[in-house]
Write a protein that holds these residues in place. Structure first.
Motif, PDB file in Angstrom:
ATOM      1  N   ILE A 248       0.840  -1.105  -0.008  1.00  7.82           N
ATOM      2  CA  ILE A 248      -0.182   0.094  -0.023  1.00  7.82           C
ATOM      3  C   ILE A 248       1.000   1.202   0.228  1.00  7.82           C
ATOM      4  N   ASP A 249       1.895   1.273  -0.997  1.00  7.09           N
ATOM      5  CA  ASP A 249       3.068   2.256  -0.937  1.00  7.09           C
ATOM      6  C   ASP A 249       2.626   3.342  -1.941  1.00  7.09           C
ATOM      7  N   GLY A 250       1.445   3.461  -2.181  1.00  5.67           N
ATOM      8  CA  GLY A 250       0.920   4.209  -3.259  1.00  5.67           C
ATOM      9  C   GLY A 250       0.174   3.881  -4.613  1.00  5.67           C
ATOM     10  N   ARG A 251       0.726   2.580  -4.896  1.00  2.00           N
ATOM     11  CA  ARG A 251      -0.081   1.556  -5.786  1.00  2.00           C
ATOM     12  C   ARG A 251      -0.481   0.655  -5.232  1.00  2.00           C
ATOM     13  N   ASP A 252      -1.518   0.438  -4.573  1.00  2.00           N
ATOM     14  CA  ASP A 252      -2.326  -0.685  -3.855  1.00  2.00           C
ATOM     15  C   ASP A 252      -2.091  -1.947  -4.849  1.00  2.00           C
ATOM     16  N   ARG A 253      -1.480  -2.916  -4.397  1.00  2.00           N
ATOM     17  CA  ARG A 253      -1.297  -4.187  -5.244  1.00  2.00           C
ATOM     18  C   ARG A 253      -0.914  -5.293  -4.299  1.00  2.00           C
ATOM     19  N   ALA A 254      -1.245  -6.574  -4.723  1.00  5.20           N
ATOM     20  CA  ALA A 254      -0.943  -7.786  -4.213  1.00  5.20           C
ATOM     21  C   ALA A 254       0.653  -8.154  -4.888  1.00  5.20           C
ATOM     22  N   VAL A 255       1.523  -8.769  -4.176  1.00  2.00           N
ATOM     23  CA  VAL A 255       2.748  -9.213  -4.713  1.00  2.00           C
ATOM     24  C   VAL A 255       2.799 -10.650  -4.408  1.00  2.00           C
ATOM     25  N   VAL A 256       2.985 -11.387  -5.131  1.00  3.76           N
ATOM     26  CA  VAL A 256       3.293 -12.922  -4.618  1.00  3.76           C
ATOM     27  C   VAL A 256       4.685 -13.381  -5.657  1.00  3.76           C
TER      28      VAL A 256
ATOM     29  N   PRO B  83      -3.654  -5.368  -8.912  1.00  3.26           N
ATOM     30  CA  PRO B  83      -4.214  -4.341  -8.247  1.00  3.26           C
ATOM     31  C   PRO B  83      -5.203  -4.535  -7.406  1.00  3.26           C
ATOM     32  N   ALA B  84      -5.153  -3.984  -6.420  1.00  2.00           N
ATOM     33  CA  ALA B  84      -6.218  -3.854  -5.178  1.00  2.00           C
ATOM     34  C   ALA B  84      -7.146  -2.816  -5.411  1.00  2.00           C
ATOM     35  N   LYS B  85      -8.484  -3.088  -5.471  1.00  2.00           N
ATOM     36  CA  LYS B  85      -9.536  -1.959  -5.674  1.00  2.00           C
ATOM     37  C   LYS B  85      -9.171  -0.866  -4.462  1.00  2.00           C
ATOM     38  N   SER B  86      -8.840  -1.616  -3.086  1.00  2.00           N
ATOM     39  CA  SER B  86      -8.775  -0.828  -1.876  1.00  2.00           C
ATOM     40  C   SER B  86      -7.743  -1.477  -1.068  1.00  2.00           C
TER      41      SER B  86
ATOM     42  N   SER C  35      -9.098  -2.481   1.901  1.00  2.00           N
ATOM     43  CA  SER C  35      -9.887  -3.601   2.839  1.00  2.00           C
ATOM     44  C   SER C  35      -9.421  -4.879   2.603  1.00  2.00           C
ATOM     45  N   VAL C  36      -9.948  -5.584   3.758  1.00  2.00           N
ATOM     46  CA  VAL C  36      -9.634  -7.093   3.875  1.00  2.00           C
ATOM     47  C   VAL C  36     -10.272  -7.777   2.538  1.00  2.00           C
ATOM     48  N   ARG C  37     -11.475  -7.571   2.155  1.00  2.00           N
ATOM     49  CA  ARG C  37     -12.006  -8.116   0.992  1.00  2.00           C
ATOM     50  C   ARG C  37     -11.174  -8.149  -0.340  1.00  2.00           C
ATOM     51  N   ASP C  38     -10.897  -6.670  -0.607  1.00  2.00           N
ATOM     52  CA  ASP C  38     -10.209  -6.323  -1.670  1.00  2.00           C
ATOM     53  C   ASP C  38      -8.780  -6.610  -1.721  1.00  2.00           C
ATOM     54  N   GLY C  39      -8.163  -6.787  -0.473  1.00  2.68           N
ATOM     55  CA  GLY C  39      -6.882  -7.353  -0.322  1.00  2.68           C
ATOM     56  C   GLY C  39      -6.746  -8.625  -0.793  1.00  2.68           C
ATOM     57  N   VAL C  40      -7.787  -9.450  -0.002  1.00  3.99           N
ATOM     58  CA  VAL C  40      -7.633 -10.907  -0.479  1.00  3.99           C
ATOM     59  C   VAL C  40      -7.838 -11.228  -1.795  1.00  3.99           C
ATOM     60  N   ALA C  41      -8.930 -10.362  -2.541  1.00  4.13           N
ATOM     61  CA  ALA C  41      -9.061 -10.758  -3.915  1.00  4.13           C
ATOM     62  C   ALA C  41      -7.935 -10.461  -4.585  1.00  4.13           C
TER      63      ALA C  41
ATOM     64  N   MET D 103      -4.928 -10.719  -3.685  1.00  7.73           N
ATOM     65  CA  MET D 103      -3.758 -11.717  -3.228  1.00  7.73           C
ATOM     66  C   MET D 103      -4.027 -13.039  -4.152  1.00  7.73           C
ATOM     67  N   ASN D 104      -5.348 -13.287  -4.162  1.00 10.33           N
ATOM     68  CA  ASN D 104      -5.892 -14.522  -4.800  1.00 10.33           C
ATOM     69  C   ASN D 104      -5.493 -14.507  -6.261  1.00 10.33           C
ATOM     70  N   ALA D 105      -5.526 -13.329  -6.673  1.00 18.00           N
ATOM     71  CA  ALA D 105      -5.300 -13.141  -8.449  1.00 18.00           C
ATOM     72  C   ALA D 105      -3.867 -13.289  -8.272  1.00 18.00           C
ATOM     73  N   ALA D 106      -3.224 -12.666  -7.692  1.00 22.46           N
ATOM     74  CA  ALA D 106      -1.570 -12.621  -7.936  1.00 22.46           C
ATOM     75  C   ALA D 106      -0.981 -14.195  -7.622  1.00 22.46           C
ATOM     76  N   ALA D 107      -1.664 -14.787  -6.866  1.00 21.67           N
ATOM     77  CA  ALA D 107      -1.174 -16.128  -6.428  1.00 21.67           C
ATOM     78  C   ALA D 107      -1.630 -16.867  -7.363  1.00 21.67           C
ATOM     79  N   ASP D 108      -2.743 -16.982  -7.833  1.00 23.58           N
ATOM     80  CA  ASP D 108      -3.250 -17.798  -9.112  1.00 23.58           C
ATOM     81  C   ASP D 108      -2.425 -17.629 -10.438  1.00 23.58           C
ATOM     82  N   ALA D 109      -2.051 -16.516 -10.682  1.00 27.38           N
ATOM     83  CA  ALA D 109      -0.971 -16.215 -11.999  1.00 27.38           C
ATOM     84  C   ALA D 109       0.220 -16.821 -11.628  1.00 27.38           C
TER      85      ALA D 109
END
Length: 131
Positions: A66-74, A99-102, A104-110, A112-118
């Motif tokens: 969450i350093d300016g570009r909210d995103r999950a990294v795997v 990318p994370a929409k926000s 929030s836990v819900r958007d963060g988990v979504a 994380m799942n997208a990055a892990a699936d990729a």
């Protein structure tokens, strides 16, 4: 983990994995490889399988940044080892961001799942191409 600029690590309150993160990721790797239907057998260490190859992994990143570009990294380093002679057949680092929409836990988990699936899709294809 939630990582802010700095880096500063925090965690979502009242959120927990069902097991330790490495075990959760390991189970997802096994499931992904089984779902390819391209291998004769896939299992966890200690299951008594006669194996040709071991997939050794190192979980390097599994976080919401969450350093300016909210995103999950795997990021997972994988090494395919011939079980007969112990030699490395192939190794590679797999990394994905989603990318994370926000934050929030819900958007963060979504995210994380997208990055892990990729990462897991790419890793499964790589394993099939190297065995």
């Amino acid at each position: 983990a939630v990582v802010d600029a700095g880096p500063v690590y925090t965690y979502f309150p009242k959120a927990a994995w069902t097991d330790t993160l490495p075990k959760v990721v390991q189970a997802k790797i096994v499931q992904s490889l089984e779902n390819t239907r391209g291998l004769r057998g896939v299992g966890l260490p200690g299951e008594g399988l006669l194996i040709d190859y071991q997939l050794q992994t190192d979980l390097r990143a599994f976080e919401l940044r969450i350093d300016g570009r909210d995103r999950a990294v795997v990021e997972i380093m994988a090494r395919l080892v011939n079980d007969r002679n112990g030699r490395t057949r192939a190794s590679r680092i797999f990394r994905a961001e989603a990318p994370a929409k926000s934050t929030s836990v819900r958007d963060g988990v979504a995210a994380m799942n997208a990055a892990a699936d990729a990462v897991l899709r790419e890793m499964s294809a790589w394993v099939l191409g190297n065995v």
